[in-house]
Design a protein around this motif. Structure first.
Motif, short mmCIF file in Angstrom:
data_model
loop_
_atom_site.label_atom_id
_atom_site.label_comp_id
_atom_site.label_asym_id
_atom_site.label_seq_id
_atom_site.Cartn_x
_atom_site.Cartn_y
_atom_site.Cartn_z
N GLU A 89 -11.45 2.56 5.03
CA GLU A 89 -10.15 3.17 4.83
C GLU A 89 -10.34 4.49 4.09
O GLU A 89 -11.00 4.53 3.05
CB GLU A 89 -9.22 2.25 4.03
N LEU A 105 -3.06 5.65 5.33
CA LEU A 105 -4.51 5.49 5.46
C LEU A 105 -4.93 5.59 6.91
O LEU A 105 -4.20 5.20 7.82
CB LEU A 105 -4.95 4.11 4.94
N ASP A 106 -6.15 6.10 7.12
CA ASP A 106 -6.84 5.97 8.41
C ASP A 106 -7.77 4.78 8.26
O ASP A 106 -8.43 4.62 7.22
CB ASP A 106 -7.67 7.20 8.73
N MET A 107 -7.83 3.93 9.27
CA MET A 107 -8.71 2.77 9.28
C MET A 107 -9.73 2.94 10.39
O MET A 107 -9.37 3.04 11.56
CB MET A 107 -7.91 1.49 9.50
N THR A 129 0.87 -1.18 0.00
CA THR A 129 0.00 0.00 0.00
C THR A 129 0.90 1.23 0.00
O THR A 129 1.76 1.37 0.86
CB THR A 129 -0.93 0.00 1.23
#
Length: 152
Positions: free
Chosen positions: A126, A89-91, A85
């Motif tokens: 995400e 990212l925020d998850m 990736t």
């Protein structure tokens, strides 16, 4: 016999009328309701083992209002990683009834370290890294989407 035919005809009519309504549900939009307001994202939904495994790997960019919703089709503990990736990212880990259980902010690109949910969830959203902080999204906020049955 005539009564059974009428019941069957009525059921068929209801089914035919309901089809257009089902087709109208727009799975490409998701809204997060937080203390700072409502935040709508344009999303892709992934709900098969293969599509969840691919996720956002190899993507080079993600618009500020874009994301990917992983649907596990039932609540379970899940863990994500960032292998292959390229973007942070925020998850957001989300229960079946649309409550944000926990958030992992700014997952590092290419990091193979597992990022677990804090207990069973059905969904993971995400979004671009840092957006949850920018928008004031926190654990306990709620999410609406056609696949999510809201808590009552």
């Amino acid at each position: 016999m005539l009564h059974q035919f009428r019941a069957l005809a009525a059921a068929a009519a209801i089914a035919v009328v309901s089809l257009p309504l089902a087709a109208c549900s727009d799975e490409s939009k998701l809204t997060i309701h937080s203390a700072s307001g409502d935040h709508t994202f344009n999303i892709e939904v992934v709900d098969t083992a293969a599509s969840r495994a691919q996720g956002l790997m190899y993507r080079q960019e993600l618009a500020d209002d874009a994301g990917m919703l992983f649907d596990f089709l039932g609540e379970q503990e899940v863990s994500f990683w960032m292998r292959n990736t390229f973007i942070p990212l925020d998850m957001l880990f989300i229960t079946a009834d649309g409550v944000v259980k926990n958030i992992h902010v700014n997952a590092r690109p290419h990091d193979p370290t597992g990022i677990p949910s804090d207990g069973p969830v059905q969904f993971v959203l995400e979004i671009p890294g840092g957006r949850s902080v920018e928008l004031g999204i926190e654990a306990g906020d709620t999410v609406t989407h056609p696949r999510i049955t809201a808590a009552e």
